[in-house]
Every structure is written in structure tokens, then in C-alpha cells.
Design a protein around this motif. Structure first.
Motif, PDB file in Angstrom:
ATOM      1  N   GLU A 280       0.835  -1.206   0.000  1.00 36.66           N
ATOM      2  CA  GLU A 280       0.000   0.000   0.000  1.00 36.66           C
ATOM      3  C   GLU A 280       0.870   1.257   0.000  1.00 36.66           C
ATOM      4  OE1 GLU A 280      -2.635  -0.191   3.304  1.00 36.66           O
ATOM      5  OE2 GLU A 280      -3.828  -1.831   2.492  1.00 36.66           O
ATOM      6  N   ASN A 281       0.263   2.351  -0.406  1.00 40.89           N
ATOM      7  CA  ASN A 281       0.922   3.663  -0.414  1.00 40.89           C
ATOM      8  C   ASN A 281       2.139   3.704  -1.342  1.00 40.89           C
ATOM      9  OD1 ASN A 281      -0.939   4.620   1.549  1.00 40.89           O
ATOM     10  ND2 ASN A 281       0.290   3.658   3.151  1.00 40.89           N
ATOM     11  N   LYS A 282       2.050   2.949  -2.450  1.00 39.99           N
ATOM     12  CA  LYS A 282       3.080   2.976  -3.491  1.00 39.99           C
ATOM     13  C   LYS A 282       4.451   2.527  -2.991  1.00 39.99           C
ATOM     14  CE  LYS A 282       0.679   6.776  -5.842  1.00 39.99           C
ATOM     15  NZ  LYS A 282       0.771   8.143  -6.368  1.00 39.99           N
ATOM     16  N   LYS A 283       4.463   1.615  -2.018  1.00 42.18           N
ATOM     17  CA  LYS A 283       5.725   1.107  -1.475  1.00 42.18           C
ATOM     18  C   LYS A 283       6.045  -0.253  -2.088  1.00 42.18           C
ATOM     19  CE  LYS A 283       5.375   3.630   2.888  1.00 42.18           C
ATOM     20  NZ  LYS A 283       6.536   4.502   2.656  1.00 42.18           N
ATOM     21  N   TRP A 284       7.353  -0.575  -2.073  1.00 42.68           N
ATOM     22  CA  TRP A 284       7.826  -1.796  -2.714  1.00 42.68           C
ATOM     23  C   TRP A 284       8.941  -2.450  -1.898  1.00 42.68           C
ATOM     24  CZ3 TRP A 284       6.056  -3.573  -7.518  1.00 42.68           C
ATOM     25  CH2 TRP A 284       5.309  -2.668  -8.283  1.00 42.68           C
ATOM     26  N   ALA A 285       9.010  -3.771  -2.000  1.00 42.36           N
ATOM     27  CA  ALA A 285      10.209  -4.532  -1.639  1.00 42.36           C
ATOM     28  C   ALA A 285      10.656  -5.239  -2.915  1.00 42.36           C
ATOM     29  CB  ALA A 285       9.921  -5.536  -0.537  1.00 42.36           C
ATOM     30  N   VAL A 286      11.941  -5.099  -3.250  1.00 48.65           N
ATOM     31  CA  VAL A 286      12.438  -5.612  -4.524  1.00 48.65           C
ATOM     32  C   VAL A 286      13.771  -6.318  -4.304  1.00 48.65           C
ATOM     33  CG1 VAL A 286      13.171  -5.020  -6.870  1.00 48.65           C
ATOM     34  CG2 VAL A 286      11.330  -3.725  -5.778  1.00 48.65           C
ATOM     35  N   ASN A 287      13.936  -7.458  -4.954  1.00 47.46           N
ATOM     36  CA  ASN A 287      15.249  -8.094  -5.045  1.00 47.46           C
ATOM     37  C   ASN A 287      15.698  -7.974  -6.493  1.00 47.46           C
ATOM     38  OD1 ASN A 287      17.364 -10.144  -5.383  1.00 47.46           O
ATOM     39  ND2 ASN A 287      16.826 -10.756  -3.306  1.00 47.46           N
ATOM     40  N   CYS A 288      16.876  -7.406  -6.691  1.00 46.99           N
ATOM     41  CA  CYS A 288      17.342  -7.135  -8.058  1.00 46.99           C
ATOM     42  C   CYS A 288      18.001  -8.343  -8.706  1.00 46.99           C
ATOM     43  CB  CYS A 288      18.283  -5.938  -8.073  1.00 46.99           C
ATOM     44  SG  CYS A 288      19.798  -6.170  -7.132  1.00 46.99           S
ATOM     45  N   GLY A 289      18.056  -9.476  -7.996  1.00 46.87           N
ATOM     46  CA  GLY A 289      18.662 -10.671  -8.568  1.00 46.87           C
ATOM     47  C   GLY A 289      20.178 -10.596  -8.560  1.00 46.87           C
ATOM     48  N   SER A 290      20.802 -11.426  -9.364  1.00 49.93           N
ATOM     49  CA  SER A 290      22.262 -11.529  -9.392  1.00 49.93           C
ATOM     50  C   SER A 290      22.795 -11.282 -10.804  1.00 49.93           C
ATOM     51  CB  SER A 290      22.699 -12.920  -8.924  1.00 49.93           C
ATOM     52  OG  SER A 290      24.084 -13.129  -9.140  1.00 49.93           O
ATOM     53  N   VAL A 291      23.878 -10.512 -10.865  1.00 52.23           N
ATOM     54  CA  VAL A 291      24.563 -10.310 -12.141  1.00 52.23           C
ATOM     55  C   VAL A 291      25.304 -11.577 -12.556  1.00 52.23           C
ATOM     56  CG1 VAL A 291      26.475  -9.091 -13.265  1.00 52.23           C
ATOM     57  CG2 VAL A 291      24.811  -7.808 -11.913  1.00 52.23           C
ATOM     58  N   GLY A 292      26.103 -12.119 -11.638  1.00 54.08           N
ATOM     59  CA  GLY A 292      27.082 -13.119 -12.022  1.00 54.08           C
ATOM     60  C   GLY A 292      26.835 -14.538 -11.617  1.00 54.08           C
ATOM     61  N   ARG A 293      25.813 -14.786 -10.783  1.00 51.45           N
ATOM     62  CA  ARG A 293      25.563 -16.170 -10.349  1.00 51.45           C
ATOM     63  C   ARG A 293      24.077 -16.363 -10.078  1.00 51.45           C
ATOM     64  NH1 ARG A 293      26.048 -19.375  -5.451  1.00 51.45           N
ATOM     65  NH2 ARG A 293      26.471 -21.510  -6.089  1.00 51.45           N
ATOM     66  N   SER A 294      23.287 -16.106 -11.082  1.00 52.85           N
ATOM     67  CA  SER A 294      21.844 -16.218 -10.945  1.00 52.85           C
ATOM     68  C   SER A 294      21.444 -17.641 -10.563  1.00 52.85           C
ATOM     69  CB  SER A 294      21.158 -15.832 -12.259  1.00 52.85           C
ATOM     70  OG  SER A 294      19.776 -16.128 -12.195  1.00 52.85           O
ATOM     71  N   LYS A 295      20.475 -17.735  -9.676  1.00 53.79           N
ATOM     72  CA  LYS A 295      19.895 -19.030  -9.325  1.00 53.79           C
ATOM     73  C   LYS A 295      18.548 -19.242 -10.015  1.00 53.79           C
ATOM     74  CE  LYS A 295      22.250 -19.351  -4.876  1.00 53.79           C
ATOM     75  NZ  LYS A 295      22.114 -19.494  -3.408  1.00 53.79           N
ATOM     76  N   GLU A 296      18.184 -18.308 -10.887  1.00 55.48           N
ATOM     77  CA  GLU A 296      16.949 -18.470 -11.640  1.00 55.48           C
ATOM     78  C   GLU A 296      17.170 -19.471 -12.767  1.00 55.48           C
ATOM     79  OE1 GLU A 296      14.906 -14.746 -12.394  1.00 55.48           O
ATOM     80  OE2 GLU A 296      16.014 -13.821 -10.748  1.00 55.48           O
ATOM     81  N   GLU A 297      16.096 -20.066 -13.210  1.00 56.03           N
ATOM     82  CA  GLU A 297      16.202 -21.157 -14.175  1.00 56.03           C
ATOM     83  C   GLU A 297      16.944 -20.741 -15.436  1.00 56.03           C
ATOM     84  OE1 GLU A 297      15.717 -25.093 -15.276  1.00 56.03           O
ATOM     85  OE2 GLU A 297      15.191 -24.153 -13.359  1.00 56.03           O
ATOM     86  N   ASN A 298      16.762 -19.483 -15.867  1.00 56.62           N
ATOM     87  CA  ASN A 298      17.379 -19.048 -17.125  1.00 56.62           C
ATOM     88  C   ASN A 298      18.850 -18.656 -16.969  1.00 56.62           C
ATOM     89  OD1 ASN A 298      17.396 -16.400 -16.013  1.00 56.62           O
ATOM     90  ND2 ASN A 298      15.424 -15.904 -16.966  1.00 56.62           N
ATOM     91  N   ARG A 299      19.312 -18.467 -15.748  1.00 54.51           N
ATOM     92  CA  ARG A 299      20.705 -18.117 -15.435  1.00 54.51           C
ATOM     93  C   ARG A 299      21.152 -16.801 -16.084  1.00 54.51           C
ATOM     94  NH1 ARG A 299      19.879 -21.924 -12.120  1.00 54.51           N
ATOM     95  NH2 ARG A 299      21.499 -23.458 -11.641  1.00 54.51           N
ATOM     96  N   LEU A 300      20.214 -15.962 -16.516  1.00 51.41           N
ATOM     97  CA  LEU A 300      20.580 -14.685 -17.136  1.00 51.41           C
ATOM     98  C   LEU A 300      21.088 -13.706 -16.079  1.00 51.41           C
ATOM     99  CD1 LEU A 300      17.585 -14.205 -19.600  1.00 51.41           C
ATOM    100  CD2 LEU A 300      19.852 -15.159 -20.088  1.00 51.41           C
ATOM    101  N   ALA A 301      21.899 -12.751 -16.516  1.00 51.72           N
ATOM    102  CA  ALA A 301      22.343 -11.671 -15.625  1.00 51.72           C
ATOM    103  C   ALA A 301      21.163 -10.738 -15.354  1.00 51.72           C
ATOM    104  CB  ALA A 301      23.491 -10.908 -16.266  1.00 51.72           C
ATOM    105  N   SER A 302      20.956 -10.419 -14.102  1.00 55.44           N
ATOM    106  CA  SER A 302      19.772  -9.659 -13.686  1.00 55.44           C
ATOM    107  C   SER A 302      20.167  -8.352 -13.011  1.00 55.44           C
ATOM    108  CB  SER A 302      18.945 -10.524 -12.720  1.00 55.44           C
ATOM    109  OG  SER A 302      17.825  -9.832 -12.230  1.00 55.44           O
ATOM    110  N   TYR A 303      19.400  -7.298 -13.290  1.00 51.70           N
ATOM    111  CA  TYR A 303      19.563  -6.046 -12.549  1.00 51.70           C
ATOM    112  C   TYR A 303      18.236  -5.301 -12.533  1.00 51.70           C
ATOM    113  CZ  TYR A 303      19.918  -3.073 -16.786  1.00 51.70           C
ATOM    114  OH  TYR A 303      19.673  -2.385 -17.947  1.00 51.70           O
ATOM    115  N   LEU A 304      18.206  -4.174 -11.835  1.00 51.51           N
ATOM    116  CA  LEU A 304      16.966  -3.428 -11.596  1.00 51.51           C
ATOM    117  C   LEU A 304      17.072  -2.019 -12.153  1.00 51.51           C
ATOM    118  CD1 LEU A 304      14.202  -3.024  -9.970  1.00 51.51           C
ATOM    119  CD2 LEU A 304      15.658  -2.221  -8.094  1.00 51.51           C
ATOM    120  N   ILE A 305      16.001  -1.573 -12.802  1.00 50.63           N
ATOM    121  CA  ILE A 305      15.845  -0.156 -13.137  1.00 50.63           C
ATOM    122  C   ILE A 305      14.706   0.405 -12.289  1.00 50.63           C
ATOM    123  CG2 ILE A 305      15.190   1.512 -14.924  1.00 50.63           C
ATOM    124  CD1 ILE A 305      16.433  -0.330 -16.990  1.00 50.63           C
ATOM    125  N   LEU A 306      14.979   1.504 -11.609  1.00 45.38           N
ATOM    126  CA  LEU A 306      13.939   2.232 -10.887  1.00 45.38           C
ATOM    127  C   LEU A 306      13.636   3.515 -11.650  1.00 45.38           C
ATOM    128  CD1 LEU A 306      14.937   1.992  -7.105  1.00 45.38           C
ATOM    129  CD2 LEU A 306      13.111   0.773  -8.297  1.00 45.38           C
TER     130      LEU A 306
END
Length: 253
Positions: free
Chosen positions: A181-207
Motif C-alpha cells: 500500500e501507499n506505493k511502497k515496494w520490496a524488490v530483489n534485483c537478482g544476481s549479475v554473475g551467479r543467478s539461481k533463476e532457471e534461465n541463469r541470465l544476468a539480472s539487474y533493476l531499473i527504478l
């Protein structure tokens, strides 16, 4: 969103010595015209370019906070086995971290030792102030595992304690966005170099922020995983981490 009066920043985390992935992320950020970049730590361990990653972050003056791996290497903190790891991963982890302790230069260890624990950002856009809390994993620890499945109250308490509109973390290598509520967020930007996601892509966040809202977007991009894996196999780092990047039946705990 009003494109005439907006601010964009990029946030990334958990490079873990993977210079090819970091370079691809930085190039992508540059192509998008985003000038402000922040790193949530864990520059070292698990890929061969720990010194090069540290030096790139330092030379580009990218504000960076201290991850748990940075702290361990900077202060020679003993490695403690984690119950969630298999015997194979435990053995590989000890060997990889020991390799970093020997490989990282004294100058770079000093750089790691001086990194701040948190960063708090405030952007004023029109009449609105946006408060952004950057942590590696939590407010009181850089070694706490908070996943998307965590109870909402955990993140809401963190937002309240930090008096922020958005809290951004890394550490788990699994990205997520949780709105409140109130336009608030919790975010995990993932990992650049050792992703544990299935695709293993490099991940980052844009705000992206304007006077009305703050919007997080997770970006995932390809990088030369095969080349990185080969470099790991040719180094003293256990082959476990090469197989991990290629997602070859390796645990993602």
C-alpha cells in the motif's frame, strides 16, 4: 509516467567475480542512457575475475555496499558450513572462497573493507521525495535470506524501520517485486554473475521515478556463459561453479 520530469537509476548485485556478466550489464545500462548506478555488493568469489570486478567498480566510481562475501574476504572471516548446502557444494564453497582469499590483492581487500553497510537515497521530483533503502540482504545483517515467499509483514516492517518507499536487496540471487500500500515496494534485483533463476541470465533493476510513482523493472540479459564456465574450469575454482552457470543438474539452494 511523465517522461519530462522523471529520474532513472540502475541497481545491481552479486557479481561474484563474473566480469563478462558485469560488462554486459554495464553496457546495457549505458545503452539505456541511465547514468546513476548502484551496487549491492558481493563482488567476489565463484568466478576468476574478483580483482578485475573490484577495480572496475572502483574505477567507475559506482557506489557499492558490503556484501557478506566482500566482508569475509576483506577481514578473513572463517567459512561456516550452511545446512542447506550439499556436501558437494560445501566442499566447492570452501575451495572457492579460499581461492579468493589468496587471489584478491591487499589493495582490493582494503577497498572491500571500507564499503558502507547500507545506502539511503532520497530523490526530490517536483514536490515528492522518494526514499530508497539499499541493502545487501537486510537492515541488520548482510547474510539474511529473504525470499518472495516471506510474509508481507517482514518487508513492511523493514520499510517502516528504514522510513523508505522502496527497499532493494540482493543476496539470494532470485529477483522479485512485491508491491504494498501507499506505493511502497520490496524488490530483489537478482544476481549479475551467479543467478539461481532457471534461465541463469544476468539480472539487474531499473527504478523509474516521477512525481506520482516509483516503478521497479527487473532486467535480465544474456552474457557469454560458456566462455565464463570455461574460464572457471581453467582456474583453481572448482568446476562445480562452471556446471552451476550452465544449469547442469546443480542445486540452487
Amino acid at each position: 509516467m511523465n517522461t519530462m520530469n522523471r529520474v532513472q537509476i540502475a541497481v545491481f548485485s552479486d557479481v561474484h567475480g563474473n566480469l563478462p556478466a558485469l560488462e554486459m550489464v554495464l553496457n546495457d545500462i549505458e545503452k539505456r542512457g541511465i547514468r546513476q548506478k548502484f551496487c549491492l555488493g558481493d563482488l567476489v568469489d565463484f568466478a576468476p575475475w574478483g580483482n578485475e570486478v573490484i577495480e572496475k567498480i572502483r574505477d567507475l566510481n559506482i557506489p557499492c555496499i558490503m556484501g557478506n562475501h566482500d566482508e569475509r574476504i576483506a577481514f578473513d572471516i572463517p567459512v561456516i558450513p550452511l545446512s542447506k548446502h550439499s556436501e558437494e557444494e560445501t566442499e566447492a564453497r570452501f575451495a572457492a572462497i579460499d581461492h579468493s582469499k589468496k587471489l584478491i590483492t591487499a589493495e582490493n581487500k582494503k577497498f572491500l573493507s571500507e564499503l558502507p553497510f547500507h545506502l539511503k537515497l532520497n530523490y526530490k521530483i517536483g514536490q515528492k521525495h522518494w526514499n530508497i533503502q539499499l541493502v545487501h540482504s537486510g537492515l541488520s545483517s548482510n547474510d539474511t535470506y529473504l525470499y518472495e515467499s516471506e510474509h508481507d509483514e517482514v518487508f513492511m516492517d523493514m520499510l517502516e524501520e528504514s522510513q523508505s518507499d522502496i527497499i532493494v536487496m540482493g543476496h539470494t540471487h532470485l529477483s522479485f517485486k512485491k508491491p504494498f500500500e501507499n506505493k511502497k515496494w520490496a524488490v530483489n534485483c537478482g544476481s549479475v554473475g551467479r543467478s539461481k533463476e532457471e534461465n541463469r541470465l544476468a539480472s539487474y533493476l531499473i527504478l523509474t521515478m516521477d512525481e506520482e510513482e516509483i516503478l521497479p523493472e527487473i532486467i535480465q540479459i544474456t552474457y557469454p556463459i560458456e566462455e565464463t564456465a570455461l574460464a572457471i574450469m581453467e582456474s583453481a575454482i572448482p568446476d562445480y561453479y562452471a556446471a552451476f552457470l550452465k544449469n547442469e543438474n546443480i542445486s540452487v539452494l
